[in-house]
Design an enzyme around this catalytic site. Sequence first.
Site, mmCIF file in Angstrom:
data_model
loop_
_atom_site.group_PDB
_atom_site.id
_atom_site.type_symbol
_atom_site.label_atom_id
_atom_site.label_comp_id
_atom_site.label_asym_id
_atom_site.label_seq_id
_atom_site.Cartn_x
_atom_site.Cartn_y
_atom_site.Cartn_z
ATOM 1 C CG ASP A 2 -1.988 -1.074 1.049
ATOM 2 O OD1 ASP A 2 -2.151 -1.902 0.288
ATOM 3 O OD2 ASP A 2 -2.836 -1.014 2.080
ATOM 4 C CE LYS A 41 -31.523 -12.845 -10.766
ATOM 5 N NZ LYS A 41 -31.550 -11.766 -9.950
HETATM 6 S S1 IVH Z 1 -28.146 -11.087 -17.325
HETATM 7 C C1 IVH Z 1 -30.324 -10.399 -20.641
HETATM 8 N N1 IVH Z 1 -26.656 -12.130 -15.641
HETATM 9 O O1 IVH Z 1 -30.510 -9.921 -12.458
HETATM 10 C C2 IVH Z 1 -30.612 -10.503 -19.400
HETATM 11 N N2 IVH Z 1 -28.260 -10.573 -14.939
HETATM 12 O O2 IVH Z 1 -33.440 -10.449 -12.937
HETATM 13 C C3 IVH Z 1 -30.019 -9.223 -18.654
HETATM 14 N N3 IVH Z 1 -28.340 -10.194 -12.358
HETATM 15 O O3 IVH Z 1 -31.411 -6.786 -13.587
HETATM 16 C C4 IVH Z 1 -29.362 -9.839 -17.169
HETATM 17 N N4 IVH Z 1 -26.518 -11.207 -11.970
HETATM 18 O O4 IVH Z 1 -29.350 -6.936 -12.308
HETATM 19 C C5 IVH Z 1 -27.604 -11.201 -15.946
HETATM 20 N N5 IVH Z 1 -25.000 -13.233 -14.180
HETATM 21 C C6 IVH Z 1 -26.148 -12.205 -14.397
HETATM 22 C C7 IVH Z 1 -26.740 -11.513 -13.298
HETATM 23 C C8 IVH Z 1 -27.912 -10.700 -13.680
HETATM 24 C C9 IVH Z 1 -27.379 -10.578 -11.571
HETATM 25 C C10 IVH Z 1 -29.710 -9.080 -12.539
HETATM 26 C C11 IVH Z 1 -29.562 -8.157 -13.081
HETATM 27 C C12 IVH Z 1 -30.787 -8.189 -13.740
HETATM 28 C C13 IVH Z 1 -31.637 -9.217 -12.850
HETATM 29 C C14 IVH Z 1 -32.520 -9.722 -13.765
#
Ligand code: IVH
Length: 679
Positions: free
Chosen positions: A35, A117
């Site tokens: 750091d 997710k």
């Molecule tokens: S793809 C085309 N990938 O989940 C689809 N979304 O329920 C667009 N999210 O608003 C989303 N992890 O904020 C995607 N690995 C991931 C994700 C993800 C979290 C969230 C995202 C979206 C929500 C949809």
Amino acid sequence: MNHGNKIIQQLQALRQQIDQHNYHYYVQDNPLISDAEYDQLFCKLQQIEQQYPELVTADSPTQRVGASPQKTFSSVNHQLPMLSLGNAFATDEVETFDKRMREALTIDSVEYMVEPKFDGLAVSLRYEDGLFMTGATRGDGSSGEDITHNLRTIKAIPLRLATDNAPPVLEVRGEVLMLKADFIKLNQAQLEKDDKLFANPRNAAAGSLRQLNPAITATRRLTFFAYGVGVFEDAQMPSDKHSNILQYLASLHFPVAHECKVVNGVQALLNSYDDIATLRQQLPYDIDGVVYKVNALTQQQQLGFVARAPRFAIAHKFPAQQAITELLAIEVQVGRTGALTPVARLKPVFVGGVTVTNASLHNADEINRKKIMIGDTVVVRRAGDVIPEIVSVVMAQRPANAESFVMPENCPACGAKARRLLNETVARCTGGLFCPAQQKQAMMHFASRRAMDIEGLGDKLIIQLIDNAIVKTPADLYKLGITALANLSRMAEKSANNIVAAIEASKNTTLARFIYALGIRNVGETTAKALAQHYGNLDRLMHADKEVLQQISDVGPIVARSIIDFFAEPHNREVIEQLRYAGVHWQEDQGQDQNTADSTDKNLTLSGKTFVLTGTLPSMTREAAKAKIETQGGKVTGSVSSKTSYVVAGNDPGSKYNKALKLGINILDEAKLLQLLHE
Ligand code: IVH
């Protein structure tokens, strides 16, 4: 101005070096230098930039913080909408999804990308010619808020793409998160500052991103993970597979989760789900499921979209986490507004990575509805990953000595009577002016502008005064000296003087303000005014009758109950007495209703009765007797006539006594008077 190429080159080299170290530190989690060494580089860059301010560029690592606070966020239209995902909870829903994919694509097995997710906030980051230009929230999917300045403070987000071949336009889509460890630190700091706590990392991230002052966002440690792209004009962008897009984003120095994986067929999806579920607790950030995406981009196009979500992807959500334990006891906590909340004390149990020892039971109805008894074996769930709750009772295991819960009749913090009003699900303490659990709230209300209007006595100061046990009730405010105040941190003598003067000035108030300042539940400013208008005098209000109260506009049975309960509490009466003794005063009997102006409120015990006092009463002055009579609606006059209802005679009565005898008027001694007054 000619700076010479040397300086420009030196600046570029330094910025590149720092970016590289940021990347290793914040994205790879693998710092290459200490750091102190990093700080040295950063200071050097700052020094040169200070010397040559015209050479500062927007993508310089020194330019992450510094934008001034905004009034509002402007709105940004998403050129390509930010979509949501369909959900699956059970295995068969995932199997149905896979079947749908196979049938639509007429193939036997589909290649998928599996991703965590992330449980954070979706954002879109727009880069033009390699420079970060605009960042926006998802909003309603078609337009969001411009939070560029806040996103610039997140060190995991590159201000310049790490490529010599920068695309003209690239939108990166992903999630802003707060790491679990940073969330815990933030809440500890909030607790120390007596600031509000965040319920979970997601809320903390949302609160931090929504700051209008980016300097505050900068103090909150946030991070980012990329999971896709929006619009782009980019010759380098892979056009075959989603997995290659993620790899490309990683090469531009965006964080991409290590857990992302390409697999074939539905069984592999379910296996990855189990793997990630097992990993979940060890992950440094919260996830609430796994996302499956058809990997081939041509197949994605073929599948297309339904409403607001792609047909080619689905979120496989984790179930809420549950465990079984024993309910050892139910304790009652008193909240800042006097609400009594039953809290379950549990035999410690490990749920979703945390040891849970208690759970809120919300209110007595909730306990009845769930048929919860002390001693029961219960199912505990961590909802929203943080606040634990009791889901149900395992009836088969109810012990013979299980006990029902009874809401206490008195507040456990101050002993005042607890009352559950008709319109409420919770019981509340009625000792508002005195109860230690409600001190801060009560005092803040008391001092507020529309109540006693004590200028300078703000919330922070009140918190200090109470935390240092300098004041307990509003009456203590009037005993405050300049020294006590000046001893508090951050208090100059001048402001201490001003506050003492403001407290002094507040003594001269109106009855309506004073009633409002008492903080009686359900008595707002309008009701306080109506009460002052009707009774004109605090003692009459304190002895008010429930039926009479309800004749006042604005006052129904619930408000009347609150008023009666409040004044029935001896501690509240004591504080009121102390306030009056300290010199808090107002003009009484001003602006009363016409029909009560002569203090003959028809519904009081002595309404319509006229008294004459004569002689010396054994235990009270004539003034005191007069006040008591008036409180009960009676009228005191100076001379006896046939209309006089009673003559109260003490020792050595005057001619009035004889006149009363002559006219046959009722004569009372002090004892009889007190009887009449029900005292
Ligand atoms: S793809 C085309 N990938 O989940 C689809 N979304 O329920 C667009 N999210 O608003 C989303 N992890 O904020 C995607 N690995 C991931 C994700 C993800 C979290 C969230 C995202 C979206 C929500 C949809």
